[in-house]
Design an enzyme around this catalytic site. Sequence first.
Site, PDB file in Angstrom:
ATOM      1  N   GLY A   7     -51.606  39.259   9.008  1.00 57.59           N
ATOM      2  CA  GLY A   7     -51.367  38.890   7.765  1.00 57.59           C
ATOM      3  C   GLY A   7     -49.726  38.970   7.076  1.00 57.59           C
ATOM      4  O   GLY A   7     -49.544  38.264   5.657  1.00 57.59           O
ATOM      5  N   GLU A   8     -49.479  40.235   7.146  1.00 55.82           N
ATOM      6  CA  GLU A   8     -48.025  40.570   7.188  1.00 55.82           C
ATOM      7  C   GLU A   8     -46.700  39.292   6.876  1.00 55.82           C
ATOM      8  O   GLU A   8     -46.885  39.322   8.750  1.00 55.82           O
ATOM      9  CB  GLU A   8     -47.676  41.900   7.008  1.00 55.82           C
ATOM     10  CG  GLU A   8     -46.682  42.747   6.270  1.00 55.82           C
ATOM     11  CD  GLU A   8     -46.107  43.797   7.082  1.00 55.82           C
ATOM     12  OE1 GLU A   8     -45.252  44.331   6.614  1.00 55.82           O
ATOM     13  OE2 GLU A   8     -47.016  44.337   7.343  1.00 55.82           O
ATOM     14  N   SER A   9     -46.435  39.170   6.227  1.00 53.20           N
ATOM     15  CA  SER A   9     -45.445  38.431   6.446  1.00 53.20           C
ATOM     16  C   SER A   9     -43.904  38.501   6.883  1.00 53.20           C
ATOM     17  O   SER A   9     -43.369  37.903   7.895  1.00 53.20           O
ATOM     18  CB  SER A   9     -44.306  37.544   4.656  1.00 53.20           C
ATOM     19  OG  SER A   9     -44.325  38.780   4.417  1.00 53.20           O
ATOM     20  N   LYS A  68     -43.614  40.382   9.449  1.00 55.58           N
ATOM     21  CA  LYS A  68     -44.435  40.613  10.826  1.00 55.58           C
ATOM     22  C   LYS A  68     -44.320  38.934  11.293  1.00 55.58           C
ATOM     23  O   LYS A  68     -44.357  38.660  12.644  1.00 55.58           O
ATOM     24  CB  LYS A  68     -45.776  41.173  11.270  1.00 55.58           C
ATOM     25  CG  LYS A  68     -45.871  42.498  11.098  1.00 55.58           C
ATOM     26  CD  LYS A  68     -47.790  43.307  11.153  1.00 55.58           C
ATOM     27  CE  LYS A  68     -47.211  45.153  11.166  1.00 55.58           C
ATOM     28  NZ  LYS A  68     -48.323  45.254  11.630  1.00 55.58           N
ATOM     29  N   ILE A  69     -45.372  38.090  10.942  1.00 53.48           N
ATOM     30  CA  ILE A  69     -45.102  36.314  10.516  1.00 53.48           C
ATOM     31  C   ILE A  69     -43.640  36.103  11.609  1.00 53.48           C
ATOM     32  O   ILE A  69     -43.583  35.408  11.714  1.00 53.48           O
ATOM     33  CB  ILE A  69     -46.033  35.952   9.514  1.00 53.48           C
ATOM     34  CG1 ILE A  69     -47.025  36.100   9.866  1.00 53.48           C
ATOM     35  CG2 ILE A  69     -45.684  34.540  10.082  1.00 53.48           C
ATOM     36  CD1 ILE A  69     -47.444  35.499   8.356  1.00 53.48           C
TER      37      ILE A  69
END
Length: 1424
Positions: free
Chosen positions: A635-637, A639-640
């Site tokens: 969910g962390e941007s 990481k995305i």
Amino acid sequence: MGGLRAAAPSPAPSGAARDPPAPPRVAMACVVASEVAAVLAVMRRNVRWGGVRYDGGDGGADEYLDHPLIAGLKSLRRRAAGWGGGGRWRDDVDPLLYLRPFLDVVRSDETGAPITGAALSSLHKMLSLDLVGPAAPNVAEAMGAVVDAVTGCRFEVTDPASEEAVLARVLQVLLACVRGRAAPALSNRHVCAIVSTCFRVVQQAGTKGELLQRVSRQTMQEVIRCVFARLLDLDATMVADEQIANCKGQGLGAGELDNGRSEYVCLNSSGDEVGSGTAVAQDKVMMELFGVPCMVEILQFLCSLLNVAEDIEVNPRINPIDFDEDVPLFALGLINSAIELSASSIHRHPKLLAFVQDELFHNLMRFGLSMSPLILSTVCSIVFTLFYHFRHELKLQIEAFFSCVILRLAQSRYGASYQQQEVALEALVDFCRQKEFMAEMYANMDCDLQCSNICEDLADLLSKSAFPVNSPLSALNVLASDGLIAVIQAMAERTNNAPRHHHQTVAEISEYFPFWQLKCESNKDPDQWVKFVHQQKGIKKKLMVGVEHFNRDKKKGFEFLQGAHLLPEKLDPHNVALFFRYTPGLDKNLLGEYLGNHDEFSIQVLHEFARTFDFKEMNLDAALRLFLETFRLPGESQKIQRILEAFSERYYEQSPQIFVNIDAALVLSYSVILLNTDQHNMRVKRKMTEEDFIRNNRRINGGNDLPREFLSEIYYSICRNEIRTIPEQGAGCSEMSFSRWVDLIWKSKRTSAYIACDSCAFLDHDMFSIMAGPTVATISVVFDNVEDEEVLTGCIDGFLSVAKLAAFYRLDDVLNDLLVALCKFTTLLSSTDIDEPVTAFGEDTKARMATVAVFTIATTYGDHIRSGWRSIVDCILKLHKIGLLPSRLTGDTADDQNSSDLLPSKLASSAAASPVLTVSAPKKSYGLMGRFSQLLYYDSEEPRSQPTEQQLAAQRNASETAKKCQVGTIFTESKFLQADSLSNLARALILAAGRPQKITGSFDGEGTSVFCLELLITITLNNRDRIVLLWQGVYEHIAHIVQSTVMPCNLVEKAVFGLLHICQRLLPYKENLVDDLLRSLQLILKLDARVADAYCENITLEVARLVKASATHIKSQMGWRTIISLICITARHPDASDSGFETLVFIMSEGSHLSPTNFVFTVEASRQFAESRLGSTERSIHALNLMADSVNCLARWTHEVKEAGGDANRILEGIAEMWLRLVQALRKVCMDQREEVRNHALLSLHRCLVTDGISISSSTWLMSFDIIFQLLDELLEIAQNHSPKDFRNMEMSLLHAVKLLCKVFLQSLKDLSAQSSFGKLWLEVLDMIERFVKVKLRGRRSEKLQEAIPELVKNVLMVMKASGILSKTKAGENSLWEATWLRVNNISPVLQSEVFPDNDDNNTTPGEQNKLYTPTQSDQNAEQ
């Protein structure tokens, strides 16, 4: 079906061709004239076809001209008249000449339904009779014209019935086209048109009558079968693959069919050419002769029908639910027919095979989850056919089918209905009945690193499905058990051909290597692939353990994998990425978090992970689906972003033609994620439109726009199918998404080759180890809860198969658990008392079947039974208790065919007695009162009811079951059991017999103890070569019985005689155990006196047999002591003494069995029999003779020792000691009350004392004189103090005693004269003689003694004089002279003058000296 042939599992040789059917023997003119007349007759019914008026122009008579259709038919009739040469149909005539007039009628818009129907009937007749031959001129054009005309048929509808008739005729003609001899002349386009038209008729028939519906569906089935039956004869190289790949068609008239993936080729419902709007190359392929292209087209069309309910409008008059099931079911039926007929040839056509592998199987997977049981059943049937023919090419597809369909639907926890579970289980059982199915699943799935454990999962499913949950046993439970039993039976059959490959040991991994790329060198050679499979399975097991550790703690997971050498000691990104990519079961949440981390190593792993994907020729949305399927997007941007950057880099690397740079791919990837969230998030109310999506992605491709079609395709793909950013955990029982299917197809091209298992049990050991426990539990539950005999028989077969496998693979624990479970079903272990146990047992079919199974296992696989023997023995005891076992359970052993004859009379009678009295009766009584009481007993007893026919039948069933069990075989054939099994069997018998503390007579359970003892003795006798294994336990058991018994009973009788029988059998064969066996006989000596007295006679008989058979084998002193002790006991027993003495005679007669080890014992035994008053005097005398004759053995042994030389003194001393013991024994008998015995004993003693050949030392002689003096004292005491009635004629005994003394003295004179104690001995002799002279019998001296003693003394003196021992010397120097004459004078005063006259002191001549040794006449008479 005409010339249809079913597809065989293996294709015919490529060179094989079918013989064409013979041409019909019909006349052309007749056929044409007949059909023309028939059509004209129908046309003339309508006046409009009668003719038209034609004005000739000259005002003459009216003329009538024929309509062109009629004119064409008449012209054909005239022309056909000239074709009838020879009365045969001519193949050189162009078919269009006689077909075109009928085709014109069919195509005409002016004709009505009856006329069109008549023309179609004529066409059908010509085609069905195969009149259009393959060699006819222009046959391809003719067949094409027929198809075009029929598929474009136009007619005027006058009534519904006639319309249905025409449609039925259309179907008949089209079927005749593909069925006839000229069918190969059809083009691919025309075949597709035929199928399209048939389906259009099927659709129209939905609003027509029931008959047309059935006919249309059946005809389409026949058309499909005819088309695909042709594949067997087609050459695989007829059509270029690239041409087939490009073939596409138009949609159906009802709308284009779409299966959710891409654009599909469909058949033209109007009869136009398929692909009319496509390129010229595609037209060319479709215009070629009937071949593979049309089959690919047809299969694609049939697959498209699976989704027809979603894409076409449903007629309001049709039930939507029925339509949803009907059309896909119809399509699946057609697919099934096509696959069944062409399956053996599809593998020779790559594009057909590729279609089956990808599109067809994907649709089957999707419809396998249908709620309709009919659809599911059909899908399973198709997959079963595909598995049978193409499992080598469908490895991963089959795994996916079982994981996502069968395992999902067969379990209620996934929401499947009962009908779905039943269909799924039925399909699974069908697979399981294929003998190699489970073995191949294990080899190809369970032992593949990237596949799930299908074999284990299916076995677990079958096992769990067979257990009823809070309900009685259902059909599903029985069905699941059938599948499990089928697998076990197949494994059991393979043991007959087992090469023992399961014993191969695979070396442990000692260092890391890239095992992901490990390939089998040859999947045909068992030596190669078996080793490979074992290695893969070993790696997979450790890998799964590593996965569990990783899912709990990443660090511990890596440490374990490194310790197991599944990851290098120093982690590198590439190998970690491979672990993440190809290892099933990883926590996808944890994996997504790890891949999104910002540390350098995680970023490197992420990029290596992305490089493991192949995105070539894949749209961005499909690639993104595939990528995000393997983990959960965090969910962390940040990481995305890192994850999408890695994806974009890989996608751009493999698809550079779409994007100008990586950033464009990254931006579009973000946009796709946003679109997916927008479209499938319930919280978003205003959804993004296509224009919004296109507008959001303007100028992202290096300042330029991406193609609108490209973006639109992505938009609609995302709208229809969500990208799941939260993928399902695990590998099994999850739905098959599109991205997973794409990944599966990609993996299927790189997976290891499919391994085909033949009839050899290469992997069954590992499989059975996994399945054994659940299988036994499953079959037990079903067997316990079912009553149907057929199901029970199947369960028994399953039990026997498990036993066979457990024995073959030496899984003894499994076999023992199985026996324990089976024995419970026999009802023989129940502690509940039943009034009629035999009848109850005979009526219980389940119990009887279980009993036969138990003993079948025991007799067949007894080598591998350990603790299970206890349950088997308990069953045997119960059968014995209720009287179902024969009176003699065990037959004679191999080495003693007459063992029953060896038993003594009492024992034999008891052994032959029935163990159970089924009817109680009073004991037989004698005398008046006894008979009267017996009469009262019968009067008071209630009459016994006669058994019914049902009870008698039950008893017969029980008896037959007992015979089938062959219980005795277990014990008579026990010599073939392995050592461990034999020991456990003996231990089970001992435990079952019990250990009573004190036996005072018959007791409860005595019959059981006796029976167990008999069986124990039987296996002991049958295992003489392995007696060491059994002896200790058998001896301790018998010893306990003997020592705890104080009163005679059957048990102690069996124990004693069983022990004797064991010794009889084993002594001749087991020299190393002779002492142990004979020592065991000492137990008989410890018997209670009452017990010993009761069985003494029979014991003696058995000992006699033992001695006679094995006397030469008894070597030890302990052994002879035991035997002689048993014989000695009989001397005091009135019934046994004769047998005992007979045995002693056998030992001592002629010294045949006498030896230094038993000499003393036998002499003592002879003494006891000589003294025994139970036998006759002759027997006592015989015993004395035996003792006297034994001295010859002493002489013989002395001679042998002397001849042998060496240090013989010790041996000679031992012989002298035995001689002395013999003398002592005879002395005791010399005091017997019986005159004959006493006198004979004295003579025997005399014989022993004066014998020659025995080396007797001086000291021994002195000891012998002590014995003689003791004897004489005792005789004198008896003569003087005892009544003559008790000891008759003591005078003669005293005379024999005196003579004995004198002659023994003379015999030993030479040896004793040199001794210092000689004088003392001589004086003692004279003193003893003096006492005999003075003895008084009945108050007076004996005349015989008075007469004989002086002569005896004189003889002794003369010998002493002659030898110089006794001579006159100076007074005081020779006290012996004086002492001698002092005593001699007391005996007889005249002896000195007679022996030493004054005139002749020392002048005795040699002749006179010799006379001194000659016995007097009176002496000789006395001896006689």
